[in-house]
Design a protein around this motif. Structure first.
Motif, short mmCIF file in Angstrom:
data_model
loop_
_atom_site.label_atom_id
_atom_site.label_comp_id
_atom_site.label_asym_id
_atom_site.label_seq_id
_atom_site.Cartn_x
_atom_site.Cartn_y
_atom_site.Cartn_z
N THR A 82 21.89 11.39 -2.89
CA THR A 82 21.12 10.35 -3.57
C THR A 82 21.94 9.58 -4.60
O THR A 82 21.59 8.44 -4.95
CB THR A 82 19.90 10.96 -4.28
OG1 THR A 82 20.35 11.89 -5.29
CG2 THR A 82 19.00 11.68 -3.29
N ARG A 83 23.05 10.17 -5.10
CA ARG A 83 23.84 9.51 -6.15
C ARG A 83 25.33 9.43 -5.82
O ARG A 83 26.02 8.56 -6.32
CB ARG A 83 23.65 10.23 -7.49
CG ARG A 83 22.24 10.12 -8.05
CD ARG A 83 21.92 8.68 -8.42
NE ARG A 83 20.57 8.54 -8.94
CZ ARG A 83 19.52 8.22 -8.22
NH1 ARG A 83 19.65 8.00 -6.91
NH2 ARG A 83 18.33 8.07 -8.75
N HIS A 107 14.77 11.01 4.37
CA HIS A 107 14.59 12.22 3.57
C HIS A 107 14.77 11.98 2.08
O HIS A 107 14.64 12.91 1.29
CB HIS A 107 15.58 13.29 4.03
CG HIS A 107 15.39 13.71 5.45
ND1 HIS A 107 14.43 14.62 5.85
CD2 HIS A 107 16.05 13.34 6.58
CE1 HIS A 107 14.51 14.79 7.16
NE2 HIS A 107 15.48 14.03 7.62
N MET A 108 15.07 10.76 1.69
CA MET A 108 15.32 10.43 0.29
C MET A 108 14.01 9.98 -0.39
O MET A 108 13.28 9.16 0.16
CB MET A 108 16.35 9.32 0.16
CG MET A 108 17.70 9.62 0.83
SD MET A 108 18.62 10.96 0.03
CE MET A 108 18.30 12.34 1.17
N GLN A 109 13.74 10.51 -1.57
CA GLN A 109 12.52 10.13 -2.27
C GLN A 109 12.64 8.73 -2.86
O GLN A 109 11.70 7.93 -2.75
CB GLN A 109 12.20 11.15 -3.36
CG GLN A 109 11.86 12.53 -2.80
CD GLN A 109 11.40 13.48 -3.87
OE1 GLN A 109 10.46 13.20 -4.61
NE2 GLN A 109 12.05 14.63 -3.97
N ASP A 110 13.75 8.43 -3.50
CA ASP A 110 14.00 7.08 -4.03
C ASP A 110 14.95 6.38 -3.07
O ASP A 110 16.17 6.46 -3.20
CB ASP A 110 14.59 7.17 -5.44
CG ASP A 110 14.96 5.80 -6.01
OD1 ASP A 110 14.60 4.77 -5.40
OD2 ASP A 110 15.61 5.77 -7.07
N VAL A 111 14.40 5.67 -2.11
CA VAL A 111 15.21 5.08 -1.04
C VAL A 111 16.15 4.01 -1.57
O VAL A 111 17.35 4.01 -1.26
CB VAL A 111 14.29 4.50 0.05
CG1 VAL A 111 15.09 3.68 1.05
CG2 VAL A 111 13.55 5.62 0.77
N GLU A 149 8.66 0.04 -6.60
CA GLU A 149 8.09 0.86 -7.66
C GLU A 149 8.91 2.13 -7.87
O GLU A 149 9.23 2.50 -9.01
CB GLU A 149 6.65 1.24 -7.32
CG GLU A 149 6.01 2.15 -8.36
CD GLU A 149 4.79 2.89 -7.86
OE1 GLU A 149 4.02 3.39 -8.69
OE2 GLU A 149 4.63 3.00 -6.61
N GLU A 150 9.27 2.80 -6.79
CA GLU A 150 10.00 4.06 -6.93
C GLU A 150 11.44 3.83 -7.42
O GLU A 150 12.04 4.74 -7.99
CB GLU A 150 10.00 4.82 -5.60
CG GLU A 150 8.60 5.27 -5.20
CD GLU A 150 8.58 6.28 -4.07
OE1 GLU A 150 7.70 7.15 -4.07
OE2 GLU A 150 9.44 6.18 -3.18
N HIS A 203 10.02 13.77 5.96
CA HIS A 203 10.18 12.33 6.12
C HIS A 203 9.35 11.68 5.02
O HIS A 203 8.17 11.40 5.19
CB HIS A 203 9.69 11.87 7.49
CG HIS A 203 10.61 12.21 8.60
ND1 HIS A 203 10.31 11.95 9.92
CD2 HIS A 203 11.84 12.80 8.61
CE1 HIS A 203 11.31 12.35 10.69
NE2 HIS A 203 12.24 12.87 9.91
N PHE A 204 9.98 11.43 3.88
CA PHE A 204 9.23 10.82 2.78
C PHE A 204 8.81 9.40 3.12
O PHE A 204 7.77 8.93 2.67
CB PHE A 204 10.09 10.82 1.51
CG PHE A 204 10.23 12.16 0.87
CD1 PHE A 204 9.20 12.69 0.10
CD2 PHE A 204 11.38 12.92 1.06
CE1 PHE A 204 9.33 13.94 -0.49
CE2 PHE A 204 11.50 14.17 0.48
CZ PHE A 204 10.48 14.69 -0.29
#
Length: 473
Positions: free
Chosen positions: A255-256, A276-280, A326-327, A420-421
């Motif tokens: 993610t980072r 699979h990433m929450q903050d796409v 938003e995310e 799959h978020f």
């Protein structure tokens, strides 16, 4: 994180759901439930006819209330006469009001902190529920007018289970039928990537989450690999790879990519990782960051509109661009939305047997430990073997129980790497990337979309979206 990584069946706690007699009565009149529970769907004409039949069955008190409601409508709309579907909606409203059977949900106005007046908490909750239900009734009328079977079936499901369909807070109808004819002939990911890179000067690249299905590269490309652990047993369990997975050169959080400096590589590849990433968008920002100006980012993702995908992803709503924004902008948004996304994953897993039942296929054998690699692999092979026999209908079966979604979704709370978020159609991906260009520009990060297409299934890959982004600044 190849295809095998995307299907581990969750486990959890069964939560009971109920439905009122009034709702059953109305649904029976609306749409021939016996057809819907097998994956078939009544037309809007059948629905309207069912609503008309219900008129004769209402008790005198209900008839009086319905007449009063029609008079109120006539006053509000002057000479406008109610249509057949308007009559059906009025009857539905009366039945639900008498039974007190409003969906147990929180309205978007309440979630936004909007106070509709100084009222007692219980009255305010009823008012909020009524507002949501009225909105759903209007959606039902609109869906029936359009003869949109998918949207219509989802609304009927909400009636039966007295729950909003998971993902309603940020999702919309995928409208898959509008563009299915544009799917490209099937090919392999490696073929797609190699065609763009062969013959170029020496390139450096990085692949995230390759697992056992790394993307092959031409000789002019030197690759490194990133995963969150280098432990062989961990990778084996997470990648569902009996014979092991690609050992990473860099152990880092995808993610980072905190251990990778800006503009370190000519290209980045991520196949079936972004979902699979929450903050796409936050993740995509860092993937672009580590690529040099002029470099490429290759993405492969599940296509929500795959008619033959053996899981229930295709029953889900598609997230709007505003949800991703938003995310990205609110660091707490992903945390707030986590349970809702987990429940959506429950739809994907619970939908497997519903789709199989609608296609005349037996339910999967779910005995034994759901974490057992052998049983998971057997299920995956069985699902793929039957993929061509699955129904192409996209309607939501009424027999897909809300409690079953919760049962499977609850497992994911402890296994978020298997969730799959988010899922996309080609159109929704285009909308999200358009929003990303505006968000990233003030950060000094610009890109263009060079490719966005759908590739057909192969022996190893599901139908998938493929995206090629080129960083320009």
């Amino acid at each position: 994180m190849g295809p095998l990584r995307d299907f581990r069946p969750p486990r959890g706690i069964l939560v009971a759901s109920s439905i009122t007699a009034a709702a059953v009565t109305y649904l029976a009149a609306l749409g021939r439930l016996e057809l819907l529970t097998t994956g078939n769907f009544a037309s809007s004409q059948q629905v309207t006819a069912g609503a008309d039949l219900q008129v004769a069955n209402l008790r005198p008190a209900a008839e009086q209330q319905q007449q009063q409601h029609q008079q109120h409508q006539q006053q509000a709309h002057q000479q406008q006469q109610p249509s057949g579907i308007d009559t059906g909606l009025a009857l539905s409203r009366l039945e639900f009001e008498k039974a007190g059977a409003y969906p147990q949900v929180t309205s978007q106005r309440a979630a936004a902190g909007i106070d509709d007046g100084v009222v007692a908490p219980q009255q305010q909750q009823q008012q909020q529920q009524r507002l949501v239900f009225e909105e759903k009734l209007q959606e039902l009328a609109s869906a029936a007018d359009r003869e949109d079977e998918v949207a219509h079936s989802r609304l009927l499901w909400e009636r039966r289970w007295q729950q909003l369909w998971p993902g309603q807070a940020w999702g919309s109808e995928p409208k898959c039928q509008e563009w299915q004819a544009s799917i490209r002939p099937r090919d392999f990911r490696s073929t797609w990537v190699e065609e763009r890179l062969r013959g170029l000067p020496a390139q450096s690249g990085v692949e995230i989450g390759a697992c056992q299905l790394r993307v092959s590269m031409p000789d002019n490309v030197q690759m490194r690999y990133v995963d969150k652990s280098a432990d062989a047993e961990f990778l084996k369990s997470q990648c569902f790879a009996k014979d092991g997975a690609q050992r990473p050169d860099i152990v880092d959080d995808a993610t980072r990519l905190a251990l990778i400096e800006d503009e370190s590589f000519d290209l980045l590849v991520a196949a079936h990782v972004l979902e699979h990433m929450q903050d796409v968008l936050g993740t995509l920002r860092h993937w672009l960051r580590v690529v040099k100006k002029g470099g490429l980012v290759f993405l492969a993702l599940p296509d929500l509109c795959d008619f033959k995908y053996p899981f229930g992803d295709r029953l889900r709503l598609v997230a709007t661009p505003a949800h991703f924004v938003e995310e990205f902008q609110d660091q707490n948004a992903s945390r707030r939305n986590f349970e809702g996304h987990v429940l959506e994953q429950g739809v994907s897993v619970a939908g497997i047997d519903s789709l199989r039942a609608a296609s005349g296929l037996p339910a999967l054998n779910r005995t034994g430990n759901l974490e057992d690699l052998e049983s998971i692999t057997r299920n995956f092979v069985a699902m793929n073997a039957d993929a061509d026999r699955l129904t192409t209908k996209m309607t939501v079966p009424l027999n897909l129980a809300y409690s079953t979604m919760e049962h499977f979704g609850s497992y994911c709370e402890d296994h978020p790497h298997n969730v799959h978020f988010h899922l996309w159609t080609r159109n929704s991906m285009h909308g999200m990337l358009s929003a990303a260009t505006e968000l990233f520009r003030p950060l000094g990060l610009t890109f263009v979309v060079e490719e966005l297409h759908t590739a057909g299934r192969t022996e190893y890959n599901m139908q998938e979206l493929r995206v090629a982004l080129r960083r320009t600044g």
